[in-house]
Design a protein around this motif. Structure first.
Motif, PDB file in Angstrom:
ATOM      1  N   ILE A 298      -6.238  -7.737  25.265  1.00 23.64           N
ATOM      2  CA  ILE A 298      -6.607  -7.619  23.844  1.00 23.64           C
ATOM      3  C   ILE A 298      -7.689  -6.569  23.631  1.00 23.64           C
ATOM      4  N   ASN A 301      -7.353  -2.963  21.888  1.00 23.08           N
ATOM      5  CA  ASN A 301      -7.462  -2.797  20.444  1.00 23.08           C
ATOM      6  C   ASN A 301      -8.940  -2.654  20.060  1.00 23.08           C
ATOM      7  N   SER A 304     -10.567  -5.677  18.241  1.00 23.80           N
ATOM      8  CA  SER A 304     -10.805  -6.793  19.153  1.00 23.80           C
ATOM      9  C   SER A 304     -12.007  -6.501  20.042  1.00 23.80           C
ATOM     10  N   LEU A 350     -12.031 -14.193  17.772  1.00 24.36           N
ATOM     11  CA  LEU A 350     -11.467 -13.761  19.055  1.00 24.36           C
ATOM     12  C   LEU A 350     -10.362 -14.708  19.495  1.00 24.36           C
ATOM     13  N   VAL A 353      -7.323 -13.781  17.735  1.00 25.01           N
ATOM     14  CA  VAL A 353      -6.682 -12.614  18.356  1.00 25.01           C
ATOM     15  C   VAL A 353      -5.791 -13.065  19.512  1.00 25.01           C
ATOM     16  N   ARG A 357      -1.680 -12.711  19.762  1.00 19.76           N
ATOM     17  CA  ARG A 357      -1.043 -12.052  20.907  1.00 19.76           C
ATOM     18  C   ARG A 357      -0.012 -12.980  21.555  1.00 19.76           C
TER      19      ARG A 357
END
Length: 616
Positions: A298, A301, A304, A350, A353, A357
């Motif tokens: 991650i 990105n 992120s 987070l 995120v 994903r």
């Protein structure tokens, strides 16, 4: 129907928060299921009495800019901004004074439900691929996080907590859409609700804007971003200036003044882990980030990566005491993670995120091969709930450490770590099943919600359930309110400290007693010299002499029935207390000559008796 379907998160999340809290309330006889209240610590000493005084102000029974109810007479403005500046406080006007102790329970629940709604809006806006129940799990986790669990006694902090997701949305609109108004209004309101936390918000906004400029902003937009951010922030401060100046003036005159450098270099290197670690362990979803972050790549990105940087920056003060003190303007007495709502929301972002994903790589629909995984997860969730119930029922004496001392203990930390270890193993297995595509998105999301509910029950039981207090002493004290029929201006004192000092003013009686962080330092030391009980940030009306009582207009005294004497002139008697009229009375104001006033300016150092003799 489409609007309702698209808004399911903001309906389900607060419903779950309500269900979790009311389950704990029911088990511990907290109102509305009993007569217990969350009235302990600063809630009892400061927040509830100030809320009661605000009710009198709203009903035009008391002045706002100046009130005689506390500290012999003081400006109520700063106290209101520090302890009661919340839209939920305004409802106090509709509630009888003696019932506001029960409204406290409901107000806290409403604020946490609001936090679940605003965070659901935030997660839904920024993480489009999250399912409904994933958004619900994250928003419930935010509403029932360590910040709300440990710090609800200062209820206006919860107003900043539920506004923070909206501030991040407004910050996004400022940066990417050049919309100044949402950011300015939101930041202004947050400063109005709790000016003290405004300092911490400013630090975070500077850090987050700096990270955005360094890692995300396009080169040709940087100058415009700087202008908008600077102007929007300045405008918010300008709008809030009347609030800030009034509060800062009272703060500067209080005994809160501290040598920042001296405080930073003194004390421990690490924070008090018995309290700060349990704060972190209230939101276990965040720990999944450390397991899957590199596996799912991650950090490639930029957004992120910035989130991770911000989370680390917000995690550092939770661990290192000198940095923690810097976030608290140099020092603090208790509540060591007052900026913690920021840490939690960034951490949960987070986690969002990670979920996004996982959702992307898990495209399989539900099929028969999911059944074994569902059975295993069902058993694990059942065992988790059973373990939570066992921990609460069999370890209350240890786990109630925080709700009795405002600090965790080594024993309570050990039990919480034991709980967290088991919970994280279960959570890890659930995520592994989803990672290996053994669970569908919908089933995984529902199981995740069930886990968060169990987590909420455990934390709320420790910090809300064990914080339940009997209201009998408060109820007995409030029987004395409005029972003196006297048109003159007078003050009421207590023979001994039977209840929190601000409660005399909350009854509607003028008093010398007061306790908040904004009490004037000169007043504290003056009252100490006059013989009154005075320490820390608190002045009580007991411990005086007959002379100082007469001089300062203490015309009536509240006594416990154990002090009853035949010569007392009893005005009212109820609930184990009675009010009696004092024999030695003087008018509340006394005229002195200019020469006498000059003589009082330079009184040498005496003991208490010496000062009173000189004054006499």
């Amino acid at each position: 129907m489409d609007k309702i379907k698209n808004s399911r998160e903001i309906i389900i999340a607060p419903a779950i928060v309500l269900g979790v809290l009311f389950y704990v309330f029911y088990k511990t006889q907290l109102f509305p299921f009993g007569t217990n209240a969350l009235n302990w610590g600063d809630m009892a000493q400061q927040n509830l009495p100030v809320l009661m005084q605000l009710r009198d102000v709203l009903l035009f029974k008391e002045g706002y800019s100046f009130s005689m109810l506390n500290a012999g007479g003081m400006d109520f403005t700063g106290i209101f901004l520090f302890l009661a500046s919340s839209p939920f406080s305004l409802f106090s006007v509709f509630i009888p004074r003696e019932n506001l102790i029960f409204y406290i329970n409901i107000m806290i629940v409403l604020k946490l439900m609001t936090a679940s709604v605003t965070s659901a809006i935030y997660f839904k806006k920024f993480f489009k691929s999250l399912s409904v129940f994933q958004v619900v799990a994250l928003s419930v986790s935010y509403a029932l996080c360590g910040y709300s669990m440990l710090f609800y006694q200062l209820h206006t902090w919860l107003d900043v907590m539920y506004m923070f997701p909206l501030l991040l949305i407004a910050f996004y609109k400022l940066i990417y859409e050049d919309k100044l108004l949402p950011y300015t209004i939101t930041l202004s309101l947050m400063i109005l609700f709790q000016f003290y936390l405004g300092y911490m918000l400013a630090l975070f906004l500077i850090l987050s804007f700096g990270a955005y400029i360094l890692f995300i902003a396009e080169k040709n937009n940087k100058k415009k971003n700087v202008v908008f951010f600077t102007f929007g922030s300045f405008l918010a401060v300008l709008i809030s200036a009347p609030v800030l100046l009034t509060a800062i003036k009272q703060f500067a005159n209080s005994a809160r003044g501290t040598d920042i450098i001296k405080n930073l270099v003194s004390g421990n290197f690490f924070t008090t882990f018995t309290t700060t670690i349990p704060f972190l362990l209230c939101s276990l979803l965040i720990f999944i980030v450390f397991i899957f972050a590199f596996k799912l790549r991650i950090l490639k990105n930029n957004r992120s990566f910035v989130l991770l940087i911000l989370y680390i920056l917000m995690l550092v003060p939770v661990i290192f005491e000198p940095i923690n003190k810097m976030w608290h303007t140099g020092s603090y007495q208790a509540f060591p993670v007052r900026y913690g709502f920021i840490t939690v929301l960034i951490g949960l972002s987070l986690a969002a995120v990670i979920l996004c994903r996982l959702n992307k790589i898990n495209q399989l629909k539900f099929h028969k091969s999911n059944k074994p995984a569902i059975i295993v997860c069902g058993v694990l969730i059942f065992e988790f709930y059973a373990f939570v119930r066992w921990m609460i029922d069999n370890n209350s004496d240890v786990l109630k450490s925080y709700s009795t001392t405002l600090w965790g203990s080594e024993s309570s930390l050990f039990l919480i770590l034991l709980y967290a270890l088991l919970a994280l193993i279960i959570l890890y297995i659930i995520f592994i099943f989803y990672f290996t595509q053994s669970l569908s998105k919908k089933v995984f999301s529902i199981i995740l919600c069930l886990f968060v509910i169990g987590e909420g029950i455990f934390n709320a039981s420790i910090y809300f359930g064990f914080g339940a207090r009997s209201t009998s002493n408060f109820t007995n004290a409030m029987l004395l309110a409005d029972k003196i029929n006297d048109d003159a201006t007078y003050r009421v004192k207590v023979k001994d400290k039977y209840f929190d000092v601000n409660l005399i003013g909350a009854m509607g009686y003028n008093s010398l007693a007061h306790y908040t962080s904004l009490i004037d330092s000169d007043y504290i030391f003056a009252m100490k010299k006059l013989g009154y009980s005075s320490y820390w940030m608190e002045v009580n009306s007991n411990g005086s002499t007959a002379f100082t009582d007469a001089l300062l207009g203490n015309k009536y005294t509240i006594k416990n029935t154990g002090y009853a004497a035949d010569f007392d002139s009893v005005v009212y008697n109820a609930g184990g207390y009675y009010i009696c009229k004092n024999d030695n009375n003087m008018s509340l104001g006394n005229i002195i000559t200019e020469q006498q006033a000059e003589a009082l300016k330079d009184i040498p150092e005496y003991d208490r008796i010496g000062y009173q003799q000189k004054l006499y």
